[in-house]
Design a protein around this motif. Structure first.
Motif, PDB file in Angstrom:
ATOM      1  N   UNK A 141       0.833  -1.199   0.000  1.00 46.94           N
ATOM      2  CA  UNK A 141       0.000   0.000   0.000  1.00 46.94           C
ATOM      3  C   UNK A 141       0.867   1.248   0.000  1.00 46.94           C
ATOM      4  N   UNK A 142       1.928   1.238   0.809  1.00 49.81           N
ATOM      5  CA  UNK A 142       2.819   2.396   0.889  1.00 49.81           C
ATOM      6  C   UNK A 142       3.517   2.646  -0.438  1.00 49.81           C
ATOM      7  N   UNK A 143       3.986   1.574  -1.068  1.00 49.28           N
ATOM      8  CA  UNK A 143       4.717   1.711  -2.326  1.00 49.28           C
ATOM      9  C   UNK A 143       3.805   2.207  -3.445  1.00 49.28           C
ATOM     10  N   UNK A 144       2.600   1.646  -3.541  1.00 52.86           N
ATOM     11  CA  UNK A 144       1.680   2.070  -4.598  1.00 52.86           C
ATOM     12  C   UNK A 144       1.208   3.505  -4.381  1.00 52.86           C
ATOM     13  N   UNK A 145       1.024   3.894  -3.112  1.00 56.65           N
ATOM     14  CA  UNK A 145       0.641   5.267  -2.819  1.00 56.65           C
ATOM     15  C   UNK A 145       1.761   6.231  -3.194  1.00 56.65           C
ATOM     16  N   UNK A 146       3.000   5.829  -2.905  1.00 57.06           N
ATOM     17  CA  UNK A 146       4.153   6.643  -3.306  1.00 57.06           C
ATOM     18  C   UNK A 146       4.265   6.718  -4.821  1.00 57.06           C
TER      19      UNK A 146
ATOM     20  N   UNK B 164       9.024   7.276   0.924  1.00 56.86           N
ATOM     21  CA  UNK B 164       8.227   6.136   1.358  1.00 56.86           C
ATOM     22  C   UNK B 164       8.786   5.547   2.651  1.00 56.86           C
ATOM     23  N   UNK B 165      10.116   5.587   2.830  1.00 55.21           N
ATOM     24  CA  UNK B 165      10.705   5.035   4.049  1.00 55.21           C
ATOM     25  C   UNK B 165      10.351   5.870   5.260  1.00 55.21           C
TER      26      UNK B 165
END
Length: 343
Positions: free
Chosen positions: A36-41, A107-108
């Motif tokens: 989710x975090x990666x796709x949002x980024x 993202x991190x």
């Protein structure tokens, strides 16, 4: 004696398998959260600033799938609708603030600062659920906050955090974790005391309604100016599917184990995010991030090893029959269909 030993061994094996199952399930939740975090980024990288819109598909999917199950059961709600409205509202705000942070920070940073939710959960459960924590647990939580402070230090320019306005992004994430904490505490109460399927469905229903209202006010013009491409559509679809999986699996972990194992499992999403960042974004990770991750891990280990048995949570409305389990059909006859769908 042999029977006693056999019974003991069986329970040990059963307990070990259950623990392994929960750890595996927790890592699936962690991986989904990192996705989710990666796709949002990625959506932010593609130039689309529509954090509310990207969560609407997740809420719609939850309402459609789990709403169908509730209709099939033909049951009334166990919890009053306005509690679910509040739960959906705070969940939407948490998602909005955190997704908006990807426009300004890396993202991190976002995934690490998400751990601030733990501190807010401790405060909220102390006040509203009357949960009492030991000094060692508070020390562990404080250690986590120290580790997260290293992320702020890096984003301030000491180590180079990445993003256009990293400090603004960090502030948005921390604000979002407050809403996530309120959502998590309410969700934990409901899935343990009421019904998991109902909770997921109502979060989807009211989350979608709140998102639709906010989207029409805040993001309608943004969506009209977006030049839709295959990459953008796939990024939105990836976020929607991963969000659907997260909201499905996270309450199951909460119900089977509790918040501690869930928080520990979600912590590894930071590691998954770093892996994504290194191999897919080809970005280098500052050494302060690794130090922050190590400090947070130490703090959460201290917290989990010193956890006490939780105090039973109070009812939302004592004596209110609207919170009791009610079936539209004859309550004395439980059909196999209902038994199969009961969570």
């Amino acid at each position: 004696m042999n029977l006693w030993q056999a019974t003991t061994n069986w329970w040990r094996i059963h307990g070990t398998l259950r623990t392994l199952y929960l750890l595996f399930l927790g890592q699936v939740v962690s991986f989904v959260l990192a996705l989710m975090s990666v796709t949002s980024s990625l959506i932010a990288t593609l130039g689309v600033n529509a954090p509310i819109t990207q969560t609407m598909s997740t809420y719609f999917g939850l309402a459609l799938i789990y709403g169908s199950i509730l209709v099939y059961r033909r049951e009334k709600l166990r919890v009053s609708w306005y509690w679910y409205l509040l739960l959906g509202f705070v969940d939407v705000q948490g998602n909005y603030l955190v997704n908006e942070a990807y426009q300004f920070s890396s993202v991190t940073s976002v995934t690490l600062l998400d751990c601030f939710t733990i501190a807010w959960v401790i405060i909220l459960t102390w006040i509203f659920l009357r949960t009492r924590y030991s000094l060692w647990q508070l020390f562990g939580a404080a250690t986590c906050v120290v580790g997260l402070g290293l992320v702020l230090l890096s984003d301030a320019g000491v180590g180079g955090g990445g993003g256009s306005k990293p400090l603004l992004g960090d502030i948005l994430v921390i604000a979002g974790t407050i809403f996530f904490a309120m959502s998590n505490v309410g969700e934990e109460f409901c899935v343990k005391k009421k019904d998991r399927v109902e909770v997921i469905c109502m979060i989807g229903v009211y989350g979608f309604l709140v998102s639709a209202c906010q989207m029409s006010i805040l993001e309608l013009k943004t969506l009209e100016s977006v030049e839709w491409s295959t990459d953008i559509i796939l990024a939105f679809a990836g976020y929607g599917v991963s969000g659907l999986l997260f909201y499905t699996l996270a309450p199951l972990v909460l119900k089977l184990s509790g918040a501690t194992l869930l928080n520990l499992s979600i912590l590894t999403s930071d590691m998954w995010a770093v892996v994504f960042r290194i191999f897919f974004y080809r970005q280098q990770v500052d050494w302060l991030y690794y130090l922050a991750f190590a400090v947070v891990v130490i703090g959460l280990i201290i917290y989990s090893l010193t956890e006490k048995d939780p105090v039973p949570v109070p009812a939302l409305e004592n004596g209110n029959p609207s919170l009791e389990y009610q079936v539209l059909e004859d309550e004395s006859a439980t059909t196999p269909r209902n038994q199969a769908l009961t969570s």
